[in-house]
Design a protein around this motif. Sequence first.
Motif, short mmCIF file in Angstrom:
data_model
loop_
_atom_site.label_atom_id
_atom_site.label_comp_id
_atom_site.label_asym_id
_atom_site.label_seq_id
_atom_site.Cartn_x
_atom_site.Cartn_y
_atom_site.Cartn_z
N VAL A 76 0.85 -1.18 0.00
CA VAL A 76 0.00 0.00 0.00
C VAL A 76 0.89 1.23 0.00
CG1 VAL A 76 -1.81 1.22 1.26
CG2 VAL A 76 -1.74 -1.27 1.31
N GLY A 77 0.54 2.22 -0.77
CA GLY A 77 1.31 3.46 -0.81
C GLY A 77 2.44 3.39 -1.81
N ASP A 78 3.50 4.16 -1.52
CA ASP A 78 4.62 4.25 -2.46
C ASP A 78 5.94 3.74 -1.88
OD1 ASP A 78 5.04 6.22 -0.60
OD2 ASP A 78 5.61 7.77 -2.05
N THR A 79 5.86 3.02 -0.72
CA THR A 79 7.07 2.57 -0.05
C THR A 79 6.95 1.12 0.39
OG1 THR A 79 7.36 4.81 0.79
CG2 THR A 79 8.65 3.09 1.85
N ILE A 80 8.05 0.39 0.25
CA ILE A 80 8.15 -0.99 0.75
C ILE A 80 9.23 -1.00 1.82
CG2 ILE A 80 8.81 -3.35 0.15
CD1 ILE A 80 7.81 -2.71 -2.71
N ASP A 81 8.98 -1.64 2.94
CA ASP A 81 9.95 -1.69 4.03
C ASP A 81 10.82 -2.95 3.89
OD1 ASP A 81 11.43 -1.53 6.31
OD2 ASP A 81 9.74 -1.18 7.65
N ALA A 82 11.99 -2.78 3.29
CA ALA A 82 12.91 -3.91 3.09
C ALA A 82 13.48 -4.39 4.42
CB ALA A 82 14.04 -3.52 2.14
N GLY A 83 13.61 -3.52 5.40
CA GLY A 83 14.10 -3.92 6.72
C GLY A 83 13.14 -4.87 7.41
N ALA A 84 11.85 -4.58 7.33
CA ALA A 84 10.85 -5.47 7.91
C ALA A 84 10.87 -6.83 7.21
CB ALA A 84 9.46 -4.84 7.83
N LEU A 85 11.07 -6.84 5.89
CA LEU A 85 11.17 -8.09 5.13
C LEU A 85 12.36 -8.91 5.61
CD1 LEU A 85 10.20 -9.83 2.67
CD2 LEU A 85 11.85 -8.53 1.32
N VAL A 86 13.50 -8.27 5.80
CA VAL A 86 14.71 -8.94 6.28
C VAL A 86 14.46 -9.51 7.68
CG1 VAL A 86 17.09 -8.54 7.07
CG2 VAL A 86 16.32 -7.65 4.86
N ALA A 87 13.83 -8.72 8.55
CA ALA A 87 13.55 -9.18 9.92
C ALA A 87 12.61 -10.38 9.92
CB ALA A 87 12.95 -8.03 10.74
N GLU A 88 11.62 -10.40 9.03
CA GLU A 88 10.70 -11.53 8.96
C GLU A 88 11.40 -12.80 8.50
OE1 GLU A 88 7.20 -10.56 6.72
OE2 GLU A 88 6.75 -8.87 8.04
N PHE A 89 12.26 -12.71 7.49
CA PHE A 89 12.98 -13.89 7.02
C PHE A 89 13.96 -14.38 8.09
CE2 PHE A 89 11.11 -13.18 2.97
CZ PHE A 89 11.21 -14.38 2.28
N ALA A 90 14.59 -13.46 8.81
CA ALA A 90 15.50 -13.84 9.90
C ALA A 90 14.72 -14.53 11.02
CB ALA A 90 16.25 -12.62 10.42
N ALA A 91 13.56 -14.01 11.35
CA ALA A 91 12.74 -14.59 12.43
C ALA A 91 12.31 -16.01 12.09
CB ALA A 91 11.52 -13.72 12.69
N MET A 92 12.02 -16.26 10.82
CA MET A 92 11.61 -17.62 10.42
C MET A 92 12.76 -18.62 10.54
SD MET A 92 8.96 -17.11 7.24
CE MET A 92 10.02 -16.11 6.23
N ALA A 93 14.00 -18.13 10.56
CA ALA A 93 15.17 -19.02 10.63
C ALA A 93 15.58 -19.33 12.07
CB ALA A 93 16.34 -18.39 9.88
N ILE A 94 14.95 -18.68 13.05
CA ILE A 94 15.34 -18.90 14.44
C ILE A 94 14.85 -20.26 14.91
CG2 ILE A 94 14.98 -18.10 16.82
CD1 ILE A 94 14.80 -15.26 15.70
N ASP A 95 15.73 -21.02 15.56
CA ASP A 95 15.39 -22.33 16.12
C ASP A 95 14.42 -22.13 17.28
OD1 ASP A 95 15.22 -24.88 17.14
OD2 ASP A 95 17.36 -25.09 17.57
N PRO A 96 13.20 -22.69 17.22
CA PRO A 96 12.24 -22.48 18.31
C PRO A 96 12.61 -23.25 19.58
CG PRO A 96 11.30 -23.91 16.64
CD PRO A 96 12.63 -23.45 16.11
N TYR A 97 13.46 -24.26 19.49
CA TYR A 97 13.86 -25.06 20.64
C TYR A 97 15.38 -25.20 20.68
CZ TYR A 97 8.94 -26.18 20.33
OH TYR A 97 7.58 -26.08 20.25
N PRO A 98 16.10 -24.11 20.98
CA PRO A 98 17.57 -24.20 21.00
C PRO A 98 18.04 -25.04 22.18
CG PRO A 98 16.86 -22.10 21.89
CD PRO A 98 15.63 -22.80 21.38
N ARG A 99 19.04 -25.85 21.91
CA ARG A 99 19.59 -26.72 22.96
C ARG A 99 21.11 -26.69 22.87
NH1 ARG A 99 17.62 -32.80 23.37
NH2 ARG A 99 17.00 -32.16 21.32
N LYS A 100 21.71 -26.55 24.04
CA LYS A 100 23.17 -26.57 24.11
C LYS A 100 23.65 -27.95 23.67
CE LYS A 100 26.47 -24.36 26.97
NZ LYS A 100 26.70 -23.52 28.09
N SER A 101 24.74 -28.03 22.93
CA SER A 101 25.20 -29.32 22.43
C SER A 101 25.56 -30.25 23.58
CB SER A 101 26.41 -29.14 21.50
OG SER A 101 27.48 -28.60 22.21
N GLY A 102 25.14 -31.52 23.46
CA GLY A 102 25.42 -32.54 24.47
C GLY A 102 24.46 -32.57 25.63
N VAL A 103 23.48 -31.69 25.66
CA VAL A 103 22.54 -31.62 26.76
C VAL A 103 21.25 -32.33 26.36
CG1 VAL A 103 21.16 -30.07 28.19
CG2 VAL A 103 23.49 -29.46 27.59
#
Length: 187
Positions: A132-159
Amino acid sequence: MKSQGRSSSDTPFSYPVKVAHVSANAVRVTIEADEVEREGLAKLWKVLSVRSLKAELQVNRWKRDGVRIKGTVEGEIVQACVVTLEPVESRISESLEQVFVPEGSKLARLVLDGQGEMVLDPDGPDSPEPFVGDTIDAGALVAEFAAMAIDPYPRKSGVEFAGHTEAAGAEIIRPSPFAALKDWKKD
């Protein structure tokens, strides 16, 4: 993407792109989150900290009045381990590609089969995203793609999680699904 209707102040990481200034020749853009933006992203993503977030993008015109943003997102975050709650460092490395078209454009219409159901190709490209309008927020797009890559259940190795009561060897006897029907009578 929901964020395209937001103003720049609603998202902690913003890089507005004026659609009228986008040409057919791809322009390379590098954007990187500063300390304040990284703190805002950490709160938004509910992680301990965002150490870095950087994107290398190509922005160019798509068809007549659309815009294509393509590139890579790199970052480092610190999350709490789901078992020990100790800090766990994670790396984000994602490629992104998104096409934006003006709201109401024929290019954003969904393809329907003869019975009114959407036709989607799971291996094909994503549908163009309306803006909508005349502007696209590329920063918000980058943040959304980064958020999708976050591990929802991070675990320390060997634990591993130990102490779950069902895993202690006790046999669990579940009632038969027909047990509830034994007292049922026909009238």
